[in-house]
Write a protein that holds these residues in place. Structure first.
Motif, PDB file in Angstrom:
ATOM      1  N   TRP A 139      -6.588 -20.654 -14.277  1.00 40.51           N
ATOM      2  CA  TRP A 139      -7.930 -21.172 -13.971  1.00 40.51           C
ATOM      3  C   TRP A 139      -8.856 -20.022 -13.602  1.00 40.51           C
ATOM      4  CZ3 TRP A 139     -11.723 -21.371 -10.359  1.00 40.51           C
ATOM      5  CH2 TRP A 139     -12.617 -22.452 -10.375  1.00 40.51           C
ATOM      6  N   ALA A 140      -8.372 -19.090 -12.798  1.00 40.44           N
ATOM      7  CA  ALA A 140      -9.183 -17.953 -12.361  1.00 40.44           C
ATOM      8  C   ALA A 140      -9.571 -17.044 -13.521  1.00 40.44           C
ATOM      9  CB  ALA A 140      -8.421 -17.156 -11.297  1.00 40.44           C
ATOM     10  N   LEU A 141      -8.622 -16.788 -14.411  1.00 40.21           N
ATOM     11  CA  LEU A 141      -8.910 -15.938 -15.563  1.00 40.21           C
ATOM     12  C   LEU A 141      -9.917 -16.602 -16.490  1.00 40.21           C
ATOM     13  CD1 LEU A 141      -5.314 -14.618 -16.370  1.00 40.21           C
ATOM     14  CD2 LEU A 141      -7.180 -13.351 -15.285  1.00 40.21           C
ATOM     15  N   ASP A 142      -9.766 -17.890 -16.702  1.00 39.67           N
ATOM     16  CA  ASP A 142     -10.716 -18.630 -17.540  1.00 39.67           C
ATOM     17  C   ASP A 142     -12.112 -18.636 -16.924  1.00 39.67           C
ATOM     18  OD1 ASP A 142      -8.784 -19.206 -19.413  1.00 39.67           O
ATOM     19  OD2 ASP A 142      -8.381 -21.228 -18.663  1.00 39.67           O
TER      20      ASP A 142
ATOM     21  N   ASP B 209      -4.518  -1.624  -8.079  1.00 36.54           N
ATOM     22  CA  ASP B 209      -4.500  -2.743  -9.023  1.00 36.54           C
ATOM     23  C   ASP B 209      -3.978  -4.010  -8.360  1.00 36.54           C
ATOM     24  OD1 ASP B 209      -5.335  -1.186 -11.301  1.00 36.54           O
ATOM     25  OD2 ASP B 209      -3.314  -0.310 -11.307  1.00 36.54           O
ATOM     26  N   MET B 210      -3.174  -3.817  -7.322  1.00 35.69           N
ATOM     27  CA  MET B 210      -2.568  -4.938  -6.610  1.00 35.69           C
ATOM     28  C   MET B 210      -2.381  -4.518  -5.161  1.00 35.69           C
ATOM     29  SD  MET B 210       1.098  -6.663  -7.618  1.00 35.69           S
ATOM     30  CE  MET B 210       1.835  -8.014  -6.732  1.00 35.69           C
ATOM     31  N   SER B 211      -2.884  -5.302  -4.242  1.00 36.25           N
ATOM     32  CA  SER B 211      -2.702  -4.995  -2.826  1.00 36.25           C
ATOM     33  C   SER B 211      -1.924  -6.128  -2.165  1.00 36.25           C
ATOM     34  CB  SER B 211      -4.045  -4.770  -2.121  1.00 36.25           C
ATOM     35  OG  SER B 211      -4.890  -5.895  -2.223  1.00 36.25           O
ATOM     36  N   ILE B 212      -1.003  -5.735  -1.306  1.00 36.39           N
ATOM     37  CA  ILE B 212      -0.085  -6.679  -0.671  1.00 36.39           C
ATOM     38  C   ILE B 212      -0.298  -6.662   0.832  1.00 36.39           C
ATOM     39  CG2 ILE B 212       2.348  -7.226  -0.244  1.00 36.39           C
ATOM     40  CD1 ILE B 212       2.953  -5.672  -2.880  1.00 36.39           C
ATOM     41  N   GLY B 213      -0.506  -7.841   1.417  1.00 36.08           N
ATOM     42  CA  GLY B 213      -0.543  -7.940   2.869  1.00 36.08           C
ATOM     43  C   GLY B 213       0.875  -7.847   3.386  1.00 36.08           C
ATOM     44  N   SER B 214       1.249  -6.692   3.927  1.00 40.25           N
ATOM     45  CA  SER B 214       2.643  -6.377   4.203  1.00 40.25           C
ATOM     46  C   SER B 214       3.017  -6.552   5.668  1.00 40.25           C
ATOM     47  CB  SER B 214       2.940  -4.930   3.779  1.00 40.25           C
ATOM     48  OG  SER B 214       4.262  -4.567   4.089  1.00 40.25           O
TER      49      SER B 214
ATOM     50  N   LEU C  26      -2.989  -9.633 -14.063  1.00 38.33           N
ATOM     51  CA  LEU C  26      -2.598 -10.970 -14.505  1.00 38.33           C
ATOM     52  C   LEU C  26      -2.742 -11.121 -16.016  1.00 38.33           C
ATOM     53  CD1 LEU C  26      -4.133 -13.169 -11.664  1.00 38.33           C
ATOM     54  CD2 LEU C  26      -1.802 -12.266 -11.872  1.00 38.33           C
ATOM     55  N   GLU C  27      -3.705 -10.402 -16.598  1.00 41.67           N
ATOM     56  CA  GLU C  27      -3.869 -10.441 -18.055  1.00 41.67           C
ATOM     57  C   GLU C  27      -2.707  -9.742 -18.759  1.00 41.67           C
ATOM     58  OE1 GLU C  27      -8.732 -10.545 -18.616  1.00 41.67           O
ATOM     59  OE2 GLU C  27      -7.736  -8.618 -18.301  1.00 41.67           O
TER      60      GLU C  27
ATOM     61  N   LYS D 222       7.161  -7.381 -12.227  1.00 37.37           N
ATOM     62  CA  LYS D 222       6.514  -7.247 -13.534  1.00 37.37           C
ATOM     63  C   LYS D 222       5.318  -6.286 -13.464  1.00 37.37           C
ATOM     64  CE  LYS D 222       8.149 -11.305 -15.888  1.00 37.37           C
ATOM     65  NZ  LYS D 222       7.878 -12.319 -16.915  1.00 37.37           N
ATOM     66  N   ALA D 223       4.572  -6.352 -12.374  1.00 37.25           N
ATOM     67  CA  ALA D 223       3.458  -5.419 -12.199  1.00 37.25           C
ATOM     68  C   ALA D 223       3.982  -3.989 -12.065  1.00 37.25           C
ATOM     69  CB  ALA D 223       2.628  -5.806 -10.981  1.00 37.25           C
TER      70      ALA D 223
END
Length: 242
Positions: A80-83, A116-121, A170-171, A192-193
């Motif tokens: 939904w977000a990508l669309d 590219d990706m941040s994680i609340g750690s 995500l793409e 995967k990332a």
């Protein structure tokens, strides 16, 4: 229009939903919200629909027919977000275990600092968990260490569910190939990332266990994570789709 969307999956979160929505929207104009509700019998979706009248163009809902797992809820939200052309897409719990104020820090890590990706750690600086019994802290911490060892990822909190993705991440991931539906979904997305070489950073946060509503954790979810991770790693060694 905001360039960031916070996806919050819900099932029976009537005790938390209004407060978490108001907390996120009060931050600034950066963040819109998508609630992905799995046909909660407690009226969660109805409350969200009422709040949409107060926050038009900021609050959205995706109603699903039944509860089919955290992973499938997020996949639906990601699509939904990508669309909808969002550039920064977040995962966040509804129960305030993730502090809404930390959304800004996760956003800045990607939008300003180049991640590219941040994680609340919870584990990048010691163990930052509040209100969990020691047994659950040890289980969670040990699980993250196990995943880190098996996969080779340099990520301390591999099971974290508080995440910001640039849309290109995500793409690049074929969302239709995601296999895990429980909390192991979080591990699979990170792996995967990682395999695709994206820049992943951890932002230290304090995780506070829910005070309202019920946890969705179960033994089946834990076993999926433990046994599934090894299979995922083995497949990656043979260049198979993980």
């Amino acid at each position: 229009m905001s360039d960031a969307l916070v996806i919050i999956p819900t099932y029976n979160e009537i005790e938390n939903i209004e407060a978490i929505i108001r907390a996120v929207i009060s931050l600034n104009d950066h963040f819109n919200i998508l609630i992905v509700d799995d046909n909660s019998p407690d009226g969660t979706a109805k409350k969200v629909e009422e709040l949409q009248k107060l926050f038009p163009e900021r609050l959205y809902i995706l109603n699903r027919k039944k509860k089919t797992g955290l992973g499938t809820a997020y996949i639906a939200g990601f699509k939904w977000a990508l669309d909808s052309n969002y550039q920064y897409i977040f995962e966040m719990d509804a129960d305030f275990s993730h502090n809404p104020n930390d959304l800004i820090r996760l956003y800045e890590a990607c939008a300003e600092d180049g991640a590219d990706m941040s994680i609340g750690s919870r584990y990048i600086k010691g163990v930052n968990v509040v209100n969990w019994p020691m047994s659950r802290v040890l289980l969670s911490y040990s699980a993250s260490k196990y995943v880190q060892f098996i996969t080779g990822m340099n990520i301390y909190d591999t099971t974290a569910g508080f995440v910001c993705y640039r849309r290109k991440v995500l793409e690049a991931i074929n969302l239709d190939t995601i296999k895990f539906v429980g909390y192991a979904f979080q591990i699979e997305m990170k792996f995967k990332a990682y395999l695709k070489g994206f820049k992943i950073v951890e932002v230290p946060v304090i995780f506070t266990d829910r005070t309202k509503g019920k946890s969705k954790m179960s033994g089946g979810i834990i076993s999926e994570a433990v046994f599934g991770v090894l299979n995922m790693k083995i497949k990656s060694l043979f260049n198979k789709e993980v």
